[in-house]
Enzyme design. Structure first.
Site, mmCIF file in Angstrom:
data_model
loop_
_atom_site.group_PDB
_atom_site.id
_atom_site.type_symbol
_atom_site.label_atom_id
_atom_site.label_comp_id
_atom_site.label_asym_id
_atom_site.label_seq_id
_atom_site.Cartn_x
_atom_site.Cartn_y
_atom_site.Cartn_z
ATOM 1 N N PHE A 91 34.504 62.566 63.366
ATOM 2 C CA PHE A 91 35.429 62.077 64.388
ATOM 3 C C PHE A 91 36.456 61.169 63.692
ATOM 4 C CE2 PHE A 91 31.504 62.984 66.699
ATOM 5 C CZ PHE A 91 31.961 63.688 67.799
ATOM 6 N N PHE B 56 34.267 57.543 62.491
ATOM 7 C CA PHE B 56 32.853 57.715 62.156
ATOM 8 C C PHE B 56 32.485 59.193 62.165
ATOM 9 C CE2 PHE B 56 32.582 57.836 66.764
ATOM 10 C CZ PHE B 56 31.555 58.734 67.024
ATOM 11 N N GLU C 192 29.017 61.739 63.080
ATOM 12 C CA GLU C 192 27.669 61.814 63.658
ATOM 13 C C GLU C 192 26.837 62.797 62.845
ATOM 14 O OE1 GLU C 192 25.301 63.066 67.755
ATOM 15 O OE2 GLU C 192 27.358 63.769 67.405
ATOM 16 N N ILE C 193 25.697 62.332 62.349
ATOM 17 C CA ILE C 193 24.747 63.210 61.657
ATOM 18 C C ILE C 193 23.799 63.782 62.706
ATOM 19 C CG2 ILE C 193 22.850 63.301 59.995
ATOM 20 C CD1 ILE C 193 24.286 61.187 58.374
ATOM 21 N N VAL C 194 23.778 65.114 62.805
ATOM 22 C CA VAL C 194 23.016 65.777 63.871
ATOM 23 C C VAL C 194 21.640 66.208 63.372
ATOM 24 C CG1 VAL C 194 23.064 67.587 65.609
ATOM 25 C CG2 VAL C 194 25.213 66.605 64.786
ATOM 26 N N CYS D 95 19.110 66.738 59.733
ATOM 27 C CA CYS D 95 18.925 66.466 58.309
ATOM 28 C C CYS D 95 17.512 66.918 57.941
ATOM 29 C CB CYS D 95 19.121 64.980 58.016
ATOM 30 S SG CYS D 95 18.794 64.525 56.302
ATOM 31 N N ALA D 96 17.390 67.870 57.031
ATOM 32 C CA ALA D 96 16.060 68.375 56.686
ATOM 33 C C ALA D 96 16.085 69.088 55.342
ATOM 34 C CB ALA D 96 15.563 69.340 57.764
ATOM 35 N N VAL E 26 9.786 65.758 48.360
ATOM 36 C CA VAL E 26 9.292 64.790 47.378
ATOM 37 C C VAL E 26 9.877 65.070 45.981
ATOM 38 C CG1 VAL E 26 7.267 63.441 46.730
ATOM 39 C CG2 VAL E 26 7.111 64.970 48.676
ATOM 40 N N LYS E 27 11.084 65.595 45.933
ATOM 41 C CA LYS E 27 11.765 65.822 44.660
ATOM 42 C C LYS E 27 13.096 65.071 44.588
ATOM 43 C CE LYS E 27 9.806 70.449 43.898
ATOM 44 N NZ LYS E 27 10.120 71.886 43.671
ATOM 45 N N GLY E 28 13.338 64.242 45.591
ATOM 46 C CA GLY E 28 14.583 63.477 45.599
ATOM 47 C C GLY E 28 15.764 64.228 46.174
ATOM 48 N N GLY F 130 16.455 64.916 49.329
ATOM 49 C CA GLY F 130 16.987 64.273 50.534
ATOM 50 C C GLY F 130 17.934 63.138 50.192
ATOM 51 N N LEU G 235 26.776 57.562 62.056
ATOM 52 C CA LEU G 235 25.892 57.262 63.186
ATOM 53 C C LEU G 235 24.927 58.431 63.345
ATOM 54 C CD1 LEU G 235 28.324 55.831 65.911
ATOM 55 C CD2 LEU G 235 26.750 54.547 64.465
ATOM 56 N N TYR H 174 9.793 59.828 62.954
ATOM 57 C CA TYR H 174 9.427 60.297 61.620
ATOM 58 C C TYR H 174 10.574 60.145 60.603
ATOM 59 C CZ TYR H 174 5.716 62.471 64.363
ATOM 60 O OH TYR H 174 4.660 62.685 65.225
ATOM 61 N N ALA H 175 11.796 59.999 61.123
ATOM 62 C CA ALA H 175 12.966 59.960 60.224
ATOM 63 C C ALA H 175 13.490 58.552 59.973
ATOM 64 C CB ALA H 175 14.087 60.825 60.801
ATOM 65 N N ILE H 176 12.999 57.562 60.745
ATOM 66 C CA ILE H 176 13.532 56.200 60.607
ATOM 67 C C ILE H 176 13.348 55.680 59.178
ATOM 68 C CG2 ILE H 176 13.152 53.806 61.287
ATOM 69 C CD1 ILE H 176 12.711 54.758 64.131
ATOM 70 N N ILE I 127 29.144 60.878 71.089
ATOM 71 C CA ILE I 127 27.926 61.403 70.481
ATOM 72 C C ILE I 127 26.868 61.642 71.558
ATOM 73 C CG2 ILE I 127 28.429 60.215 68.321
ATOM 74 C CD1 ILE I 127 26.238 58.227 68.970
ATOM 75 N N TYR J 57 19.713 60.989 72.626
ATOM 76 C CA TYR J 57 18.430 61.688 72.534
ATOM 77 C C TYR J 57 17.328 60.750 73.013
ATOM 78 C CZ TYR J 57 20.937 65.000 69.534
ATOM 79 O OH TYR J 57 21.826 65.919 69.034
#
Length: 753
Positions: A486, A491, A493-495, A497-498, A505-507, A509, A529, A535-537, A560, A563
């Site tokens: 936007f 800003f 918005e990240i919708v 992420c995976a 566990v390989k860095g 992310g 934002l 689980y993602a915090i 945005i 959720y």
């Protein structure tokens, strides 16, 4: 039209050891004869300077004013305004005799050179050099077709004519003197290399430095297009601003290549981003085109450098040149990892020869040193002992204390993984590979986010307003971050992420997020934002997100999606941080600190011999004579007498100031420096001081302590040494007067003898 303008703008040979500049005249299109023209001028000057003195006087008589008795106002028979015909040939000019009458007055040419009878050979040779430069400019004015260029040549012609008549040095009269913009192009490219490549191994960094030097060299010999050509090619451009820079470039960079009577500067040292922006696009296109055309002529060692690495280097630099928030153009840019500037040498300014090993340092990048700063010599020495990044072990052997993204960064460097920002489009023809990657991303997000409806994931991933930073390994998608920008609200918005479960566990992310941060810095969006589930915090906290939202609520409410059961988190980006290499920089800084601590500990643990003098009856010794005491950093504290009585302090300082003003070496510092006497002085010296100002301050009772008085006096000497070269008379006066001043201060008991 754009192509023709681009070709005329300049075409120096890429990678050549000696680039051929174009001579002024005929719009700068004399082509390959330019270097030969410059050589011919130099040969003529050498030949003329070796001529007998009568021949020299004959040459100078043509350009000198008449000194015969009476009111003769003849300034020589070369008119101030060049006629529509070219000047005389050398054969015609050589036939001139001092007994011949002047063509503009009835007196002989001998009457024009009576003032030169006692002039030294060196001064006469200097004037002859100006004469040949005048004749060259005379030809340029006649041949030049462009009105703006012709006007500049004519102005320089008149300036050199005036210098001959007055026997002075040519001084360009301008509202500004070089440099015209800070930081300079050279400093900006220097900062760019430091900002983007300081983390690389020494061999790779050396390659980048070669590319930077090559690029700067091209600019220094680049022919700028005339303002009229630019007006036709870019109608909406700032024509007035470009014309001002074009005029400066002609006067200070281009014409002095051939008329060495004028002071010459390197383009990259006196111009900044404004000029670079005006030439970069055309220059980049033409350099790469010429490289492709001449690839077979390039030596093998240069071919890979120019055809493979140079295009990528120019693309990365282009982003920084046209970005409004690039840190490399900040005057307070501080190098992060390397601990010092990378030397990229392109030339030197008149009267200042830089040693080949001397690094580039500019005033705008020098920050004042404070107590506790570590000497740069020590930093550089420690840097040399740190393990080269090329020797980092394989991924499987990385230390448990390594950064989270270190393994991913190594894989990216080896080409195992790739990062691409992709998205669907309704305007362009679908790309099969992009569509396959989008399907792969939809599968990764659906599998890793089971509570999110698949239809919803599919809709957003394929929505043209959303983009996805995809992580590709072996040609398949293994992770990504889906986002929507936007720009008007400032800003993104990240919708989603995976990363797929078997590649975690390989860095990946962390490295994904760092790439996303750098992508947004380039697009000048500095806030993220996102709504993170329970689980993602933890992941987002590690990436710099927090619940403290920096974006005003009015900016994102309604933009945005909300959720249920998720936490809104935000992240503010720092445009000065290279995020993908940040952990490398921190690691290198830690290693430097560790080495410094080890060195300090080695000093502290050193055992010095004990004192034996007390056995001989000595009862007391100075502290500084104790072995090792000075090595700890201890210094004796000065015990100067601070006068408490204001009147007594005033009387003492008045006497000292009077002694200083009466000293034979005080004459340069009696009054403030005049701008006419020292052009550019107040651009170099930020805090001027002089003895007249100190007298006024003393009368107004400004000096309430001896330290204030001593600080102002010291500033006079420091300023002088900073502005003037060591061999100058002013520099020597400052040293002698400083020594005298401290003698008087000690005599007054204000500091310890």
């Amino acid at each position: 039209m754009a192509d023709s303008a681009g070709i005329q703008q300049g075409s120096p040979a890429i990678g050549a050891a000696g680039l051929v500049p174009a001579a002024p005249g005929a719009g700068g299109t004399e082509g390959s004869g330019a270097a030969g023209g410059s050589a011919r001028i130099a040969a003529k000057k050498a030949q003329l300077r070796s001529s007998p003195r009568p021949k020299k006087l004959e040459k100078l008589g043509v350009y000198s004013s008449c000194k015969a008795e009476g009111a003769c106002k003849c300034n020589g028979w070369k008119s101030q305004n060049p006629p529509p015909t070219p000047p005389q040939t050398d054969q015609q000019s050589s036939a001139v005799s001092l007994q011949e009458p002047c063509r503009s007055c009835s007196h002989t040419l001998g009457d024009h050179v009576t003032h030169l009878e006692n002039v030294s050979e060196e001064e006469m040779n200097r004037l002859l050099g100006i004469v040949l430069d005048v004749e060259y400019l005379y030809t340029c004015v006649h041949k030049e077709e462009d009105a703006d260029t012709k006007q500049v040549y004519f102005s320089l012609f008149k300036l050199l004519r005036k210098s001959i008549l007055q026997m002075g040095k040519p001084m360009l009269e301008a509202q500004e003197s070089p440099p015209f913009e800070k930081p300079s192009i050279e400093q900006g490219v220097n900062n760019f290399v430091q900002y983007k490549f300081s983390h690389l191994p020494s061999k790779e960094r050396q390659t980048i430095m070669e590319l930077a030097k090559m690029f700067l060299n091209q600019i220094n010999y680049w022919q700028l297009e005339t303002p009229s050509q630019r007006r036709q090619r870019v109608p909406n451009d700032d024509v007035a601003g470009y014309k001002a820079n074009y005029t400066r470039w002609l006067c200070y960079c281009n014409v002095p290549q051939f008329c060495d009577s004028l002071p010459r500067y390197e383009t990259t040292q006196i111009f900044g981003r404004t000029l670079l922006r005006s030439v970069f696009t055309v220059m980049r296109k033409q350099l790469l085109e010429q490289a492709r055309q001449e690839k077979d002529k390039l030596p093998p060692e240069k071919r890979t450098l120019i055809l493979t690495h140079f295009p990528k280097f120019l693309s990365m630099l282009e982003e920084e040149v046209y970005s409004h928030s690039s840190p490399i153009w900040s005057q307070d840019f501080l190098a992060g990892a390397a601990g010092g500037q990378i030397p990229i040498h392109t030339g030197s300014t008149p009267g200042e020869k830089r040693k080949p090993s001397e690094p580039l340092h500019h005033e705008e990048n020098k920050r004042p040193r404070v107590v506790g700063d570590i000497p740069m010599d020590l930093i550089n020495e420690v840097m040399a002992t740190i393990t080269d990044p090329a020797a980092i072990p394989e991924t499987s052997l990385l230390s448990a204390h390594s950064a989270r993204d270190e393994a991913a960064r190594l894989e990216e460097r080896r080409g195992v993984i790739e990062f691409h920002v992709i998205g669907n489009s309704l305007n362009q023809k679908p790309n099969k590979r992009i569509l396959m990657w989008l399907v792969g991303l939809q599968n990764v997000f659906s599998h890793q986010l089971p509570r999110m409806p698949k239809e919803y994931i599919t809709r957003l991933v394929f929505d043209p307003k959303h983009k996805t930073l995809s992580l590709i390994k072996d040609g398949r998608v293994i992770g990504g971050i889906c986002f929507r920008m936007f720009p008007s609200q400032g800003f993104t918005e990240i919708v989603f992420c995976a990363v797929t479960s078997n590649e975690q566990v390989k860095g990946y992310g962390t490295h994904l997020m760092n790439h996303l941060k750098e992508y947004h810095i380039k697009h000048e969006i500095l806030n993220f934002l996102t709504y993170a589930d329970e689980y993602a915090i933890g992941y987002f906290k590690k990436q710099g997100f927090s619940k403290d939202i920096k974006v005003p609520k009015a900016k994102y409410v309604g933009y945005i999606k909300d959720y249920e059961g998720a936490t809104l988190m935000g992240c503010e980006l720092n445009p000065s941080i290279p995020y993908t290499e940040f952990s490398v920089i921190i690691k290198k800084q830690k290693e430097i600190i560790k080495k410094l601590i080890e060195r300090k500990q080695a000093q502290i643990r050193k055992v010095y011999p004990g004192l034996s003098c007390f056995k001989d009856g000595v009862r007391q010794i100075p502290i500084e004579s104790i072995p090792g005491i000075r090595e700890t950093g201890w210094k004796p504290v000065g015990k100067g007498k601070e006068l408490k009585d204001p009147d007594q302090l005033y009387s003492t300082l008045k006497v000292i100031l009077q002694h200083v003003k009466s000293h034979q070496n005080a004459w340069p510092f009696m009054e403030p420096v005049k701008k006419t006497d020292a052009p550019g002085y107040y651009q170099v010296i930020r805090f001027p001081m002089d003895l007249k100002t100190m007298s006024e301050r003393l009368k107004s009772r400004y000096y309430t302590t001896r330290k204030l008085f001593m600080a102002d006096m010291q500033r006079i000497f420091t300023n002088c040494r900073e502005y003037n070269p060591p061999e100058s008379e002013y520099y020597k006066c400052a040293n002698l007067l400083e020594k005298f001043f401290y003698t008087k201060i000690k005599e007054a008991g204000l500091i310890e003898k």
